[in-house]
Design a protein around this motif. Structure first.
Motif, PDB file in Angstrom:
ATOM      1  N   LYS A  91     129.622  51.099 124.525  1.00 23.15           N
ATOM      2  CA  LYS A  91     128.996  50.365 125.625  1.00 23.15           C
ATOM      3  C   LYS A  91     128.394  49.072 125.099  1.00 23.15           C
ATOM      4  O   LYS A  91     127.691  49.067 124.094  1.00 23.15           O
ATOM      5  N   VAL A  92     128.707  47.975 125.805  1.00 25.20           N
ATOM      6  CA  VAL A  92     128.240  46.654 125.391  1.00 25.20           C
ATOM      7  C   VAL A  92     127.686  45.903 126.596  1.00 25.20           C
ATOM      8  O   VAL A  92     127.943  46.263 127.741  1.00 25.20           O
ATOM      9  N   TYR A  93     126.940  44.854 126.301  1.00 25.08           N
ATOM     10  CA  TYR A  93     126.478  43.938 127.339  1.00 25.08           C
ATOM     11  C   TYR A  93     126.328  42.546 126.733  1.00 25.08           C
ATOM     12  O   TYR A  93     126.261  42.389 125.518  1.00 25.08           O
ATOM     13  N   LEU A  94     126.335  41.552 127.613  1.00 24.68           N
ATOM     14  CA  LEU A  94     126.188  40.156 127.199  1.00 24.68           C
ATOM     15  C   LEU A  94     124.853  39.617 127.670  1.00 24.68           C
ATOM     16  O   LEU A  94     124.412  39.916 128.778  1.00 24.68           O
ATOM     17  N   LYS A  95     124.238  38.806 126.811  1.00 25.80           N
ATOM     18  CA  LYS A  95     122.991  38.136 127.162  1.00 25.80           C
ATOM     19  C   LYS A  95     122.934  36.846 126.363  1.00 25.80           C
ATOM     20  O   LYS A  95     122.983  36.886 125.126  1.00 25.80           O
ATOM     21  N   ASP A  96     122.865  35.725 127.059  1.00 32.11           N
ATOM     22  CA  ASP A  96     122.793  34.412 126.406  1.00 32.11           C
ATOM     23  C   ASP A  96     123.908  34.211 125.380  1.00 32.11           C
ATOM     24  O   ASP A  96     123.672  33.771 124.249  1.00 32.11           O
ATOM     25  N   GLU A  97     125.129  34.543 125.760  1.00 35.14           N
ATOM     26  CA  GLU A  97     126.322  34.397 124.928  1.00 35.14           C
ATOM     27  C   GLU A  97     126.257  35.181 123.617  1.00 35.14           C
ATOM     28  O   GLU A  97     126.884  34.822 122.620  1.00 35.14           O
ATOM     29  N   ILE A  98     125.498  36.249 123.628  1.00 34.39           N
ATOM     30  CA  ILE A  98     125.463  37.190 122.508  1.00 34.39           C
ATOM     31  C   ILE A  98     125.934  38.540 123.026  1.00 34.39           C
ATOM     32  O   ILE A  98     125.506  38.993 124.092  1.00 34.39           O
ATOM     33  N   LEU A  99     126.852  39.158 122.299  1.00 30.93           N
ATOM     34  CA  LEU A  99     127.360  40.475 122.646  1.00 30.93           C
ATOM     35  C   LEU A  99     126.483  41.511 121.964  1.00 30.93           C
ATOM     36  O   LEU A  99     126.218  41.420 120.759  1.00 30.93           O
TER      37      LEU A  99
ATOM     38  N   ALA B 249     132.036  47.250 107.921  1.00 30.38           N
ATOM     39  CA  ALA B 249     132.761  46.086 108.429  1.00 30.38           C
ATOM     40  C   ALA B 249     132.081  45.544 109.685  1.00 30.38           C
ATOM     41  O   ALA B 249     131.887  44.337 109.833  1.00 30.38           O
ATOM     42  N   LEU B 250     131.719  46.436 110.592  1.00 29.88           N
ATOM     43  CA  LEU B 250     131.044  46.035 111.829  1.00 29.88           C
ATOM     44  C   LEU B 250     129.678  45.435 111.522  1.00 29.88           C
ATOM     45  O   LEU B 250     129.308  44.387 112.061  1.00 29.88           O
ATOM     46  N   LYS B 251     128.956  46.065 110.630  1.00 25.30           N
ATOM     47  CA  LYS B 251     127.627  45.571 110.256  1.00 25.30           C
ATOM     48  C   LYS B 251     127.711  44.198 109.592  1.00 25.30           C
ATOM     49  O   LYS B 251     126.872  43.327 109.815  1.00 25.30           O
ATOM     50  N   SER B 252     128.752  43.971 108.805  1.00 26.16           N
ATOM     51  CA  SER B 252     128.866  42.725 108.046  1.00 26.16           C
ATOM     52  C   SER B 252     129.070  41.495 108.922  1.00 26.16           C
ATOM     53  O   SER B 252     128.708  40.390 108.515  1.00 26.16           O
ATOM     54  N   ILE B 253     129.646  41.656 110.114  1.00 32.93           N
ATOM     55  CA  ILE B 253     129.850  40.480 110.968  1.00 32.93           C
ATOM     56  C   ILE B 253     128.814  40.372 112.087  1.00 32.93           C
ATOM     57  O   ILE B 253     128.845  39.422 112.864  1.00 32.93           O
ATOM     58  N   SER B 254     127.909  41.325 112.155  1.00 34.81           N
ATOM     59  CA  SER B 254     126.859  41.243 113.180  1.00 34.81           C
ATOM     60  C   SER B 254     125.799  40.239 112.734  1.00 34.81           C
ATOM     61  O   SER B 254     125.588  40.016 111.548  1.00 34.81           O
TER      62      SER B 254
ATOM     63  N   GLN C  89     128.824  34.574 119.457  1.00 34.77           N
ATOM     64  CA  GLN C  89     130.143  34.219 119.981  1.00 34.77           C
ATOM     65  C   GLN C  89     131.106  33.761 118.887  1.00 34.77           C
ATOM     66  O   GLN C  89     132.304  33.985 118.980  1.00 34.77           O
ATOM     67  N   VAL C  90     130.593  33.155 117.826  1.00 34.92           N
ATOM     68  CA  VAL C  90     131.471  32.649 116.758  1.00 34.92           C
ATOM     69  C   VAL C  90     132.209  33.769 116.011  1.00 34.92           C
ATOM     70  O   VAL C  90     133.211  33.495 115.343  1.00 34.92           O
ATOM     71  N   VAL C  91     131.752  35.013 116.107  1.00 33.74           N
ATOM     72  CA  VAL C  91     132.434  36.116 115.409  1.00 33.74           C
ATOM     73  C   VAL C  91     133.243  37.004 116.354  1.00 33.74           C
ATOM     74  O   VAL C  91     133.828  37.987 115.909  1.00 33.74           O
ATOM     75  N   TRP C  92     133.301  36.667 117.627  1.00 40.52           N
ATOM     76  CA  TRP C  92     134.013  37.521 118.585  1.00 40.52           C
ATOM     77  C   TRP C  92     135.481  37.682 118.241  1.00 40.52           C
ATOM     78  O   TRP C  92     136.039  38.772 118.379  1.00 40.52           O
ATOM     79  N   LEU C  93     136.135  36.631 117.789  1.00 43.56           N
ATOM     80  CA  LEU C  93     137.544  36.735 117.415  1.00 43.56           C
ATOM     81  C   LEU C  93     137.702  37.685 116.224  1.00 43.56           C
ATOM     82  O   LEU C  93     138.593  38.534 116.210  1.00 43.56           O
TER      83      LEU C  93
END
Length: 97
Positions: free
Chosen positions: A2-10, A34-39, A52-56
């Motif tokens: 489960k996710v949500y967006l707030k101020d262009e942050i996932l 891996a998930l922790k490293s890009i958060s 947003q810069v890491v979404w891709l």
């Protein structure tokens, strides 16, 4: 997850985050790190944040772990509320609740 967006942050809700288990599955522990490293923010007991810069990169990582066959869809798919538009960068790894 489960996710949500707030101020262009996932945000990934903390109860759906993978956990690290010493002596646990190598794949699951690798997924956790891996998930922790890009958060951009990942505190224990808190929702993890992704700029947003890491979404891709997040999308590619989730696709890679999903295709490995070791993790299920519930662990690699982002679940948005039905009233939240899914960003283009995350469409291939996202669904609505």
């Amino acid at each position: 997850m489960k996710v949500y967006l707030k101020d262009e942050i996932l945000y990934i809700e903390q109860e759906d985050l993978p956990s690290y288990k010493k002596g646990g599955s190598i794949v699951r522990n690798s997924y956790f790190w891996a998930l922790k490293s890009i958060s951009c923010y990942s505190r224990k007991g808190k929702d993890w944040e992704f700029d947003q810069v890491v979404w891709l990169a997040l999308c590619r990582m989730l696709l890679s772990f999903a295709q490995s066959g070791y993790l299920g869809d519930s662990e690699t798919m982002l679940e948005f509320d039905t009233d939240t538009p899914i960003p283009n960068e995350l469409r291939s790894v996202s669904t609505w609740l």
